[in-house]
Scaffold this active site. Sequence first.
Site, PDB file in Angstrom:
ATOM      1  N   HIS A   8      32.701  38.872  44.659  1.00 21.93           N
ATOM      2  CA  HIS A   8      33.171  37.839  45.579  1.00 21.93           C
ATOM      3  C   HIS A   8      32.934  36.452  44.990  1.00 21.93           C
ATOM      4  O   HIS A   8      33.854  35.794  44.521  1.00 21.93           O
ATOM      5  CB  HIS A   8      32.464  37.999  46.928  1.00 21.93           C
ATOM      6  CG  HIS A   8      33.007  37.136  48.021  1.00 21.93           C
ATOM      7  ND1 HIS A   8      34.123  36.345  47.897  1.00 21.93           N
ATOM      8  CD2 HIS A   8      32.568  36.935  49.296  1.00 21.93           C
ATOM      9  CE1 HIS A   8      34.362  35.708  49.022  1.00 21.93           C
ATOM     10  NE2 HIS A   8      33.433  36.034  49.892  1.00 21.93           N
ATOM     11  N   HIS A  51      44.572  37.757  41.629  1.00 23.40           N
ATOM     12  CA  HIS A  51      43.836  37.552  42.866  1.00 23.40           C
ATOM     13  C   HIS A  51      44.220  38.647  43.839  1.00 23.40           C
ATOM     14  O   HIS A  51      45.346  39.151  43.819  1.00 23.40           O
ATOM     15  CB  HIS A  51      44.163  36.173  43.458  1.00 23.40           C
ATOM     16  CG  HIS A  51      43.231  35.739  44.540  1.00 23.40           C
ATOM     17  ND1 HIS A  51      43.396  36.108  45.856  1.00 23.40           N
ATOM     18  CD2 HIS A  51      42.120  34.965  44.495  1.00 23.40           C
ATOM     19  CE1 HIS A  51      42.426  35.575  46.578  1.00 23.40           C
ATOM     20  NE2 HIS A  51      41.633  34.882  45.781  1.00 23.40           N
ATOM     21  N   ASP A  67      38.955  30.257  39.949  1.00 21.50           N
ATOM     22  CA  ASP A  67      37.717  30.503  39.212  1.00 21.50           C
ATOM     23  C   ASP A  67      37.859  30.236  37.719  1.00 21.50           C
ATOM     24  O   ASP A  67      36.855  30.045  37.031  1.00 21.50           O
ATOM     25  CB  ASP A  67      37.253  31.954  39.422  1.00 21.50           C
ATOM     26  CG  ASP A  67      36.959  32.246  40.878  1.00 21.50           C
ATOM     27  OD1 ASP A  67      36.170  31.496  41.469  1.00 21.50           O
ATOM     28  OD2 ASP A  67      37.520  33.211  41.421  1.00 21.50           O
TER      29      ASP A  67
END
Length: 437
Positions: free
Chosen positions: A278, A317, A373
């Site tokens: 996560h 994703h 990210d």
Amino acid sequence: MILRPAEFQPWSHGGSHVPETITITDDRTGKTVTVPIEGGVFPSSALRELDPSLYMYDPAYLSTAATQSQITYLDGTNGVLRYRGYPIEQLAEHSTYLEVAYLLVNGELPTAAELTTWTDDVTHHTFIHENMRKRFVDGFHYDAHPMGMFVSAVAALGTFYDGAKDIEDPAARKHQTLRLIAKSPTIAAMCYRFSVGLPFNQPDNDLSYAANFLNMMWKIGDYEVDPALERAMDILFILHADHEQNCGTTAMRVIGSSHADPYSSAAGAASALYGPRHGGANEAVIRMLTEIGSIENVPAFVESVKKGEGRLMGFGHRVYKNYDPRATIIKKAAYDVFEVTGKSPLLDIALKLEETALEDPYFVDRKLYPNVDFYSGLIYQALKFPVEMFTVLFAIPRMSGWLAHWEELLDEGQKISRPRQWYTGADERDYTPIANR
């Protein structure tokens, strides 16, 4: 069982208005039920109408909408993210994190007067009780992980306020929400400073939310926060403030549905974020880029990924099947940071990896585009944050999103979360005395 969208019903006539319904037929009994489709969702009550003992098996909630929400809209196919209807691109360009936090929690952007009051209230709630620092935090082992400390400290914070459990009172709830948003950066900085043996810096009420956090983190002697770094931190906070029903937010809502206090609920959400699947993705990106080592090694690494021998971190994703809209914003922010800090030695590797992957049909066909990210870790590294702090940096801004969802579920009177299970264990059997086993 047959699920039949309305447009395929034999009674639908060409050119006529097709009703937004779905018809479900139980082949065991021949019973049929028709229910409405709204926003691409149909109610599970249809299954109960067919058979009260019938449940749908959906591990990891891949096809289940467990709640209604007005907070965040996410269209993964088209790469759209909006907070309360406002595109993330506009908020990142024009807004501040505290304004966005107000929007998430209260539903509307604040007026100038409301923003001034809100900012003042947050600023003057940033301090934490001295016993929290001296008696609780000092009890951790000297090399405790900052995120483990953060999770525990958020839960413990609720024990310092008599009204923490008074969740039936909207005014009391607002007060706890304010405290958690205000004190999260203080707790985060405190956990980091403890983990490296540095004395704690008190909050500075003359600084902005982002600048105050950076000051608490890094001040040793004379220290002044660079405006470009302050703004980059604020943008990162905006981008991470909420992201619909992810693992951490779902944890917040599930725990909150039991009417646990917001501190315990937020600690549970932060615990979910602590997991590497996560909140640890940007940390994994830094490790991947470090292992690649140089631009020359990128093609070989990409080929190894295609062969299943490696993993491309920061691409793709669970929800986005297009370019993550946050990735474009954060890539620009990264360059603004590097203008001040100097270019990260990993940036060239990252750019080459992105270029190579986006030109390769293997990744394009699989819709593996850079996500938020991919570049956030590079910014954090340029700002001198150790990788152990990356998840904590995620938790600080996500606090406002978690609390917005907690408020929403309480306002709606949501029942306690209680998913069903599909039992696959042993049938009834008799106890065997230990001597006979």
